[in-house]
Scaffold this motif. Structure first.
Motif, PDB file in Angstrom:
ATOM      1  N   ILE A   4      30.291  29.656 -64.028  1.00 27.11           N
ATOM      2  CA  ILE A   4      29.954  28.778 -62.903  1.00 27.11           C
ATOM      3  C   ILE A   4      30.525  29.346 -61.607  1.00 27.11           C
ATOM      4  CG2 ILE A   4      30.369  26.496 -61.881  1.00 27.11           C
ATOM      5  CD1 ILE A   4      30.273  25.408 -64.809  1.00 27.11           C
ATOM      6  N   MET A   5      31.754  29.817 -61.664  1.00 30.83           N
ATOM      7  CA  MET A   5      32.381  30.401 -60.472  1.00 30.83           C
ATOM      8  C   MET A   5      31.615  31.620 -59.990  1.00 30.83           C
ATOM      9  SD  MET A   5      36.470  30.018 -61.178  1.00 30.83           S
ATOM     10  CE  MET A   5      36.814  31.371 -60.092  1.00 30.83           C
ATOM     11  N   GLY A   6      31.129  32.441 -60.925  1.00 28.46           N
ATOM     12  CA  GLY A   6      30.362  33.628 -60.551  1.00 28.46           C
ATOM     13  C   GLY A   6      29.083  33.266 -59.825  1.00 28.46           C
ATOM     14  N   ARG A   7      28.367  32.276 -60.356  1.00 23.67           N
ATOM     15  CA  ARG A   7      27.124  31.826 -59.707  1.00 23.67           C
ATOM     16  C   ARG A   7      27.395  31.193 -58.353  1.00 23.67           C
ATOM     17  NH1 ARG A   7      24.066  28.430 -64.101  1.00 23.67           N
ATOM     18  NH2 ARG A   7      26.177  28.261 -64.787  1.00 23.67           N
ATOM     19  N   SER A   8      28.454  30.384 -58.277  1.00 23.61           N
ATOM     20  CA  SER A   8      28.753  29.726 -56.996  1.00 23.61           C
ATOM     21  C   SER A   8      29.217  30.744 -55.966  1.00 23.61           C
ATOM     22  CB  SER A   8      29.776  28.604 -57.171  1.00 23.61           C
ATOM     23  OG  SER A   8      31.005  29.117 -57.627  1.00 23.61           O
ATOM     24  N   MET A   9      29.905  31.790 -56.405  1.00 24.11           N
ATOM     25  CA  MET A   9      30.324  32.859 -55.488  1.00 24.11           C
ATOM     26  C   MET A   9      29.088  33.581 -54.950  1.00 24.11           C
ATOM     27  SD  MET A   9      33.044  34.605 -54.404  1.00 24.11           S
ATOM     28  CE  MET A   9      33.926  36.120 -54.531  1.00 24.11           C
ATOM     29  N   ASP A  10      28.147  33.909 -55.838  1.00 26.21           N
ATOM     30  CA  ASP A  10      26.909  34.569 -55.415  1.00 26.21           C
ATOM     31  C   ASP A  10      26.158  33.711 -54.409  1.00 26.21           C
ATOM     32  OD1 ASP A  10      27.470  36.645 -57.120  1.00 26.21           O
ATOM     33  OD2 ASP A  10      25.940  36.123 -58.608  1.00 26.21           O
ATOM     34  N   GLU A  11      25.995  32.428 -54.725  1.00 27.93           N
ATOM     35  CA  GLU A  11      25.253  31.540 -53.838  1.00 27.93           C
ATOM     36  C   GLU A  11      25.971  31.351 -52.507  1.00 27.93           C
ATOM     37  OE1 GLU A  11      22.088  30.415 -54.086  1.00 27.93           O
ATOM     38  OE2 GLU A  11      22.089  31.699 -55.849  1.00 27.93           O
ATOM     39  N   SER A  12      27.288  31.262 -52.531  1.00 26.13           N
ATOM     40  CA  SER A  12      28.013  31.085 -51.265  1.00 26.13           C
ATOM     41  C   SER A  12      27.910  32.338 -50.403  1.00 26.13           C
ATOM     42  CB  SER A  12      29.469  30.686 -51.508  1.00 26.13           C
ATOM     43  OG  SER A  12      30.167  31.703 -52.173  1.00 26.13           O
ATOM     44  N   LEU A  13      27.900  33.516 -51.025  1.00 25.66           N
ATOM     45  CA  LEU A  13      27.735  34.746 -50.247  1.00 25.66           C
ATOM     46  C   LEU A  13      26.307  34.867 -49.712  1.00 25.66           C
ATOM     47  CD1 LEU A  13      29.950  37.131 -52.351  1.00 25.66           C
ATOM     48  CD2 LEU A  13      30.351  36.420 -49.992  1.00 25.66           C
ATOM     49  N   TRP A  14      25.327  34.372 -50.468  1.00 24.08           N
ATOM     50  CA  TRP A  14      23.952  34.349 -49.968  1.00 24.08           C
ATOM     51  C   TRP A  14      23.851  33.399 -48.780  1.00 24.08           C
ATOM     52  CZ3 TRP A  14      19.778  36.743 -49.127  1.00 24.08           C
ATOM     53  CH2 TRP A  14      18.613  36.077 -48.773  1.00 24.08           C
ATOM     54  N   ILE A  15      24.446  32.227 -48.912  1.00 26.11           N
ATOM     55  CA  ILE A  15      24.438  31.251 -47.811  1.00 26.11           C
ATOM     56  C   ILE A  15      25.115  31.839 -46.582  1.00 26.11           C
ATOM     57  CG2 ILE A  15      25.376  29.017 -47.057  1.00 26.11           C
ATOM     58  CD1 ILE A  15      24.790  28.057 -49.985  1.00 26.11           C
ATOM     59  N   GLN A  16      26.179  32.601 -46.803  1.00 26.61           N
ATOM     60  CA  GLN A  16      26.865  33.257 -45.682  1.00 26.61           C
ATOM     61  C   GLN A  16      25.897  34.191 -44.948  1.00 26.61           C
ATOM     62  OE1 GLN A  16      30.009  35.966 -46.797  1.00 26.61           O
ATOM     63  NE2 GLN A  16      31.041  35.676 -44.836  1.00 26.61           N
ATOM     64  N   LEU A  17      25.103  34.959 -45.685  1.00 27.95           N
ATOM     65  CA  LEU A  17      24.132  35.849 -45.050  1.00 27.95           C
ATOM     66  C   LEU A  17      23.068  35.049 -44.299  1.00 27.95           C
ATOM     67  CD1 LEU A  17      23.027  38.701 -44.515  1.00 27.95           C
ATOM     68  CD2 LEU A  17      21.760  38.524 -46.660  1.00 27.95           C
ATOM     69  N   VAL A  18      22.590  33.971 -44.897  1.00 26.54           N
ATOM     70  CA  VAL A  18      21.585  33.128 -44.244  1.00 26.54           C
ATOM     71  C   VAL A  18      22.151  32.533 -42.955  1.00 26.54           C
ATOM     72  CG1 VAL A  18      20.239  30.992 -44.474  1.00 26.54           C
ATOM     73  CG2 VAL A  18      20.285  32.651 -46.348  1.00 26.54           C
ATOM     74  N   LEU A  19      23.401  32.091 -42.996  1.00 30.21           N
ATOM     75  CA  LEU A  19      24.037  31.553 -41.785  1.00 30.21           C
ATOM     76  C   LEU A  19      24.193  32.634 -40.715  1.00 30.21           C
ATOM     77  CD1 LEU A  19      26.713  29.173 -43.340  1.00 30.21           C
ATOM     78  CD2 LEU A  19      24.618  28.537 -42.126  1.00 30.21           C
ATOM     79  N   CYS A  20      24.467  33.847 -41.144  1.00 31.85           N
ATOM     80  CA  CYS A  20      24.542  34.963 -40.182  1.00 31.85           C
ATOM     81  C   CYS A  20      23.178  35.189 -39.526  1.00 31.85           C
ATOM     82  CB  CYS A  20      25.034  36.233 -40.858  1.00 31.85           C
ATOM     83  SG  CYS A  20      26.785  36.204 -41.245  1.00 31.85           S
ATOM     84  N   PHE A  21      22.104  35.052 -40.305  1.00 37.09           N
ATOM     85  CA  PHE A  21      20.754  35.142 -39.733  1.00 37.09           C
ATOM     86  C   PHE A  21      20.585  34.094 -38.637  1.00 37.09           C
ATOM     87  CE2 PHE A  21      18.990  37.758 -43.182  1.00 37.09           C
ATOM     88  CZ  PHE A  21      18.055  38.492 -42.483  1.00 37.09           C
ATOM     89  N   LYS A  22      20.994  32.873 -38.943  1.00 34.83           N
ATOM     90  CA  LYS A  22      20.850  31.794 -37.964  1.00 34.83           C
ATOM     91  C   LYS A  22      21.656  32.086 -36.704  1.00 34.83           C
ATOM     92  CE  LYS A  22      20.957  26.891 -37.131  1.00 34.83           C
ATOM     93  NZ  LYS A  22      20.598  27.152 -35.777  1.00 34.83           N
ATOM     94  N   LEU A  23      22.887  32.511 -36.862  1.00 34.15           N
ATOM     95  CA  LEU A  23      23.718  32.842 -35.701  1.00 34.15           C
ATOM     96  C   LEU A  23      23.094  33.986 -34.889  1.00 34.15           C
ATOM     97  CD1 LEU A  23      27.269  32.660 -37.279  1.00 34.15           C
ATOM     98  CD2 LEU A  23      26.345  31.154 -35.516  1.00 34.15           C
ATOM     99  N   TRP A  24      22.591  34.987 -35.589  1.00 33.73           N
ATOM    100  CA  TRP A  24      21.968  36.128 -34.921  1.00 33.73           C
ATOM    101  C   TRP A  24      20.733  35.681 -34.145  1.00 33.73           C
ATOM    102  CZ3 TRP A  24      17.207  38.619 -35.800  1.00 33.73           C
ATOM    103  CH2 TRP A  24      17.066  39.873 -35.195  1.00 33.73           C
ATOM    104  N   MET A  25      19.941  34.805 -34.749  1.00 30.88           N
ATOM    105  CA  MET A  25      18.730  34.320 -34.103  1.00 30.88           C
ATOM    106  C   MET A  25      19.052  33.486 -32.849  1.00 30.88           C
ATOM    107  SD  MET A  25      16.515  33.142 -37.418  1.00 30.88           S
ATOM    108  CE  MET A  25      15.342  32.217 -36.450  1.00 30.88           C
ATOM    109  N   ASP A  26      20.126  32.720 -32.930  1.00 32.45           N
ATOM    110  CA  ASP A  26      20.491  31.837 -31.808  1.00 32.45           C
ATOM    111  C   ASP A  26      21.309  32.548 -30.732  1.00 32.45           C
ATOM    112  OD1 ASP A  26      19.191  29.791 -33.121  1.00 32.45           O
ATOM    113  OD2 ASP A  26      21.014  28.918 -33.960  1.00 32.45           O
ATOM    114  N   ASP A  27      21.693  33.785 -31.004  1.00 32.74           N
ATOM    115  CA  ASP A  27      22.527  34.527 -30.051  1.00 32.74           C
ATOM    116  C   ASP A  27      21.737  34.882 -28.800  1.00 32.74           C
ATOM    117  OD1 ASP A  27      24.656  35.936 -28.981  1.00 32.74           O
ATOM    118  OD2 ASP A  27      24.166  37.778 -30.059  1.00 32.74           O
ATOM    119  N   ASP A  28      22.260  34.484 -27.674  1.00 33.37           N
ATOM    120  CA  ASP A  28      21.633  34.810 -26.399  1.00 33.37           C
ATOM    121  C   ASP A  28      22.226  36.061 -25.808  1.00 33.37           C
ATOM    122  OD1 ASP A  28      19.962  32.622 -26.510  1.00 33.37           O
ATOM    123  OD2 ASP A  28      21.370  31.329 -25.456  1.00 33.37           O
TER     124      ASP A  28
END
Length: 173
Positions: A149-173
């Motif tokens: 469970i920890m392995g899957r949650s670590m993978d998903e949290s790192l994926w979410i981190q990348l998705v959030l970076c996409f959002k920050l990059w997109m919103d960056d002026d």
């Protein structure tokens, strides 16, 4: 005028992105793209089964190019997992920045859709494989079920981190 005989996957990426940026939308058909850029339509099908696959493949190409750059660096091999991940993020977002007009256009188009970032999700399996190579330390738990469970949650949290970076990059002026 004779049709171009030898086009590459990279040529199709370039044609597709140029068409998208000039028209504000993807080409409607392979025929339309081939006619516009003077290549034989059958050449397209040597690389892709359908037009929609090109967009996802472009993002996969950005990802692959990033990893190729990193793997070509002698310094990168000496980094610990944390620094490898940070270097990946920096390099990947520089790759996206080099193609910012196209990337933003595609992501903004999908922003209000329930399938937000679906195009980007095509890199998720490759990204998670890359994460596994980083040997990021996890808590030492003696129970196999909890560790799984920890392995899957670590993978998903790192994926979410990348998705959030996409959002920050997109919103960056």
């Amino acid at each position: 005028m004779a049709r171009k005989k030898n086009i590459t996957k990279q040529d199709i990426y370039s044609f597709y992105m140029e068409y998208y940026l000039e028209n504000g939308e993807a080409p409607k058909t392979v025929y339309q793209l081939a006619k516009r850029y003077n290549f034989d339509e059958t050449k397209f099908y040597e690389f892709f089964g359908k037009l929609k696959a090109v967009e996802k493949s472009i993002f996969e190409s950005f990802f692959d190019q990033t990893l190729n750059l990193l793997e070509g660096s002698e310094e990168f091999a000496t980094f610990d997992g944390r620094n490898k991940l940070l270097t990946f993020f920096y390099t990947f977002f520089e790759m996206l920045t080099a193609n910012r007009s196209y990337v933003l256009s595609v992501l903004e188009r999908d922003r209000k859709s329930p399938q937000y970032l679906k195009t980007v999700s095509s890199i998720k399996p490759k990204y998670l494989e890359f994460i596994k190579t980083l040997d990021i330390e996890k808590l030492d738990v003696k129970d196999a079920r909890i560790e799984k469970i920890m392995g899957r949650s670590m993978d998903e949290s790192l994926w979410i981190q990348l998705v959030l970076c996409f959002k920050l990059w997109m919103d960056d002026d």
